[in-house]
Motif scaffolding. Structure first.
Motif, PDB file in Angstrom:
ATOM      1  N   ALA A  14       0.841  -1.192   0.000  1.00 32.69           N
ATOM      2  CA  ALA A  14       0.000   0.000   0.000  1.00 32.69           C
ATOM      3  C   ALA A  14       0.882   1.250   0.000  1.00 32.69           C
ATOM      4  CB  ALA A  14      -0.905  -0.001   1.217  1.00 32.69           C
ATOM      5  N   GLY A  15       0.476   2.209  -0.806  1.00 29.44           N
ATOM      6  CA  GLY A  15       1.254   3.431  -0.962  1.00 29.44           C
ATOM      7  C   GLY A  15       2.242   3.391  -2.105  1.00 29.44           C
ATOM      8  N   GLY A  16       2.435   2.209  -2.656  1.00 28.20           N
ATOM      9  CA  GLY A  16       3.388   2.047  -3.751  1.00 28.20           C
ATOM     10  C   GLY A  16       2.790   2.394  -5.106  1.00 28.20           C
ATOM     11  N   SER A  17       3.576   2.139  -6.144  1.00 27.62           N
ATOM     12  CA  SER A  17       3.186   2.494  -7.504  1.00 27.62           C
ATOM     13  C   SER A  17       3.418   1.330  -8.453  1.00 27.62           C
ATOM     14  CB  SER A  17       4.003   3.696  -8.001  1.00 27.62           C
ATOM     15  OG  SER A  17       3.773   4.838  -7.204  1.00 27.62           O
ATOM     16  N   LEU A  18       2.617   1.295  -9.491  1.00 26.96           N
ATOM     17  CA  LEU A  18       2.803   0.371 -10.603  1.00 26.96           C
ATOM     18  C   LEU A  18       2.426   1.101 -11.888  1.00 26.96           C
ATOM     19  CD1 LEU A  18       1.202  -2.990  -9.363  1.00 26.96           C
ATOM     20  CD2 LEU A  18       3.625  -2.585  -9.816  1.00 26.96           C
ATOM     21  N   PHE A  67      -4.306   7.898 -10.165  1.00 32.18           N
ATOM     22  CA  PHE A  67      -3.979   7.195 -11.412  1.00 32.18           C
ATOM     23  C   PHE A  67      -3.931   8.200 -12.559  1.00 32.18           C
ATOM     24  CE2 PHE A  67      -5.891   2.755 -10.291  1.00 32.18           C
ATOM     25  CZ  PHE A  67      -5.170   2.752  -9.107  1.00 32.18           C
ATOM     26  N   THR A  68      -3.061   7.915 -13.521  1.00 35.15           N
ATOM     27  CA  THR A  68      -2.960   8.737 -14.722  1.00 35.15           C
ATOM     28  C   THR A  68      -2.918   7.834 -15.939  1.00 35.15           C
ATOM     29  OG1 THR A  68      -1.739  10.466 -13.542  1.00 35.15           O
ATOM     30  CG2 THR A  68      -1.654  10.493 -15.950  1.00 35.15           C
ATOM     31  N   MET A  82      -0.186   4.104 -11.787  1.00 37.34           N
ATOM     32  CA  MET A  82      -0.979   3.982 -10.560  1.00 37.34           C
ATOM     33  C   MET A  82      -0.093   4.318  -9.369  1.00 37.34           C
ATOM     34  SD  MET A  82      -3.107   0.494 -11.431  1.00 37.34           S
ATOM     35  CE  MET A  82      -1.645  -0.534 -11.407  1.00 37.34           C
ATOM     36  N   ASN A  83      -0.433   5.386  -8.689  1.00 34.66           N
ATOM     37  CA  ASN A  83       0.310   5.822  -7.503  1.00 34.66           C
ATOM     38  C   ASN A  83      -0.576   5.732  -6.263  1.00 34.66           C
ATOM     39  OD1 ASN A  83       2.512   6.536  -9.189  1.00 34.66           O
ATOM     40  ND2 ASN A  83       1.687   8.592  -9.473  1.00 34.66           N
ATOM     41  N   SER A  84       0.045   5.783  -5.123  1.00 38.29           N
ATOM     42  CA  SER A  84      -0.682   5.728  -3.844  1.00 38.29           C
ATOM     43  C   SER A  84      -1.686   4.588  -3.825  1.00 38.29           C
ATOM     44  CB  SER A  84      -1.401   7.070  -3.589  1.00 38.29           C
ATOM     45  OG  SER A  84      -0.482   8.142  -3.583  1.00 38.29           O
ATOM     46  N   LEU A  85      -1.214   3.430  -4.222  1.00 37.07           N
ATOM     47  CA  LEU A  85      -2.110   2.273  -4.331  1.00 37.07           C
ATOM     48  C   LEU A  85      -2.659   1.867  -2.975  1.00 37.07           C
ATOM     49  CD1 LEU A  85      -0.139   0.345  -7.037  1.00 37.07           C
ATOM     50  CD2 LEU A  85      -2.577   0.914  -7.172  1.00 37.07           C
ATOM     51  N   GLN A 117      -2.875  -9.110 -13.230  1.00 35.19           N
ATOM     52  CA  GLN A 117      -3.230  -9.047 -11.815  1.00 35.19           C
ATOM     53  C   GLN A 117      -2.458  -7.944 -11.107  1.00 35.19           C
ATOM     54  OE1 GLN A 117      -5.493 -11.067  -9.912  1.00 35.19           O
ATOM     55  NE2 GLN A 117      -5.056  -9.510  -8.348  1.00 35.19           N
ATOM     56  N   VAL A 118      -3.174  -7.140 -10.356  1.00 35.46           N
ATOM     57  CA  VAL A 118      -2.576  -6.142  -9.473  1.00 35.46           C
ATOM     58  C   VAL A 118      -3.016  -6.476  -8.053  1.00 35.46           C
ATOM     59  CG1 VAL A 118      -2.546  -3.718  -8.785  1.00 35.46           C
ATOM     60  CG2 VAL A 118      -2.459  -4.334 -11.212  1.00 35.46           C
ATOM     61  N   THR A 119      -2.037  -6.689  -7.182  1.00 36.47           N
ATOM     62  CA  THR A 119      -2.327  -7.007  -5.791  1.00 36.47           C
ATOM     63  C   THR A 119      -1.625  -5.991  -4.901  1.00 36.47           C
ATOM     64  OG1 THR A 119      -2.498  -9.367  -6.301  1.00 36.47           O
ATOM     65  CG2 THR A 119      -2.218  -8.748  -3.985  1.00 36.47           C
ATOM     66  N   VAL A 120      -2.397  -5.344  -4.044  1.00 36.20           N
ATOM     67  CA  VAL A 120      -1.863  -4.342  -3.136  1.00 36.20           C
ATOM     68  C   VAL A 120      -2.018  -4.864  -1.708  1.00 36.20           C
ATOM     69  CG1 VAL A 120      -1.922  -1.946  -2.392  1.00 36.20           C
ATOM     70  CG2 VAL A 120      -2.571  -2.542  -4.744  1.00 36.20           C
ATOM     71  N   SER A 121      -0.896  -5.053  -1.044  1.00 34.15           N
ATOM     72  CA  SER A 121      -0.925  -5.577   0.322  1.00 34.15           C
ATOM     73  C   SER A 121      -0.973  -4.434   1.327  1.00 34.15           C
ATOM     74  CB  SER A 121       0.294  -6.452   0.572  1.00 34.15           C
ATOM     75  OG  SER A 121       1.479  -5.689   0.472  1.00 34.15           O
ATOM     76  N   SER A 122      -1.617  -4.692   2.447  1.00 33.81           N
ATOM     77  CA  SER A 122      -1.748  -3.646   3.473  1.00 33.81           C
ATOM     78  C   SER A 122      -0.596  -3.680   4.457  1.00 33.81           C
ATOM     79  CB  SER A 122      -3.068  -3.819   4.218  1.00 33.81           C
ATOM     80  OG  SER A 122      -3.143  -5.109   4.775  1.00 33.81           O
TER      81      SER A 122
END
Length: 122
Positions: A14-18, A67-68, A82-85, A117-122
């Motif tokens: 969480a908070g990262g970017s892709l 996101f942009t 994708m920022n601040s995921l 797949q996009v997975t955002v961990s907490s």
């Protein structure tokens, strides 16, 4: 025929970017709208962002400011930065393209990518 090749998904905190990429290939005459959708488990597929050939953009309220979406017309490629995921961004992300192409005759169709797949961990 037209093929879409997606890349850039993965696991991030969480908070990262892709950055997702989707490249269209084939006997393409023109591309109107390019976009990204996502589908989380047990939920309907939803629009994340789209961009028209004139570069006007549209975003889901849930991703505005984070996101942009952008496109490279010369490469027939659309990107999603994708920022601040957040964990709620976890989903399969699908590229979607409205394209006119030639295959014996001209076709105008909406083409979907295979999903990433996009997975955002907490």
């Amino acid at each position: 025929q037209v093929q879409l090749v997606e890349s850039g998904g993965g696991l991030v905190q969480a908070g990262g970017s892709l950055r997702l990429s989707c490249a269209a290939s084939g006997s393409i005459l023109s591309i109107n709208v390019m976009g990204w959708y996502r589908q989380a488990p047990g939920k309907q597929r939803e629009l994340v962002a789209s961009i028209r050939s004139g570069s006007s953009t549209n975003y889901a309220d849930s991703v505005k400011g984070r996101f942009t979406i952008s496109r490279d017309g010369a490469k027939n490629t659309v990107y999603l930065q994708m920022n601040s995921l957040k964990p709620e961004d976890t989903a399969v992300y699908y590229c979607n393209v409205d394209v006119t192409y030639y295959s014996g005759r001209f076709y105008s169709k909406t083409i979907w990518g295979q999903g990433t797949q996009v997975t955002v961990s907490s």
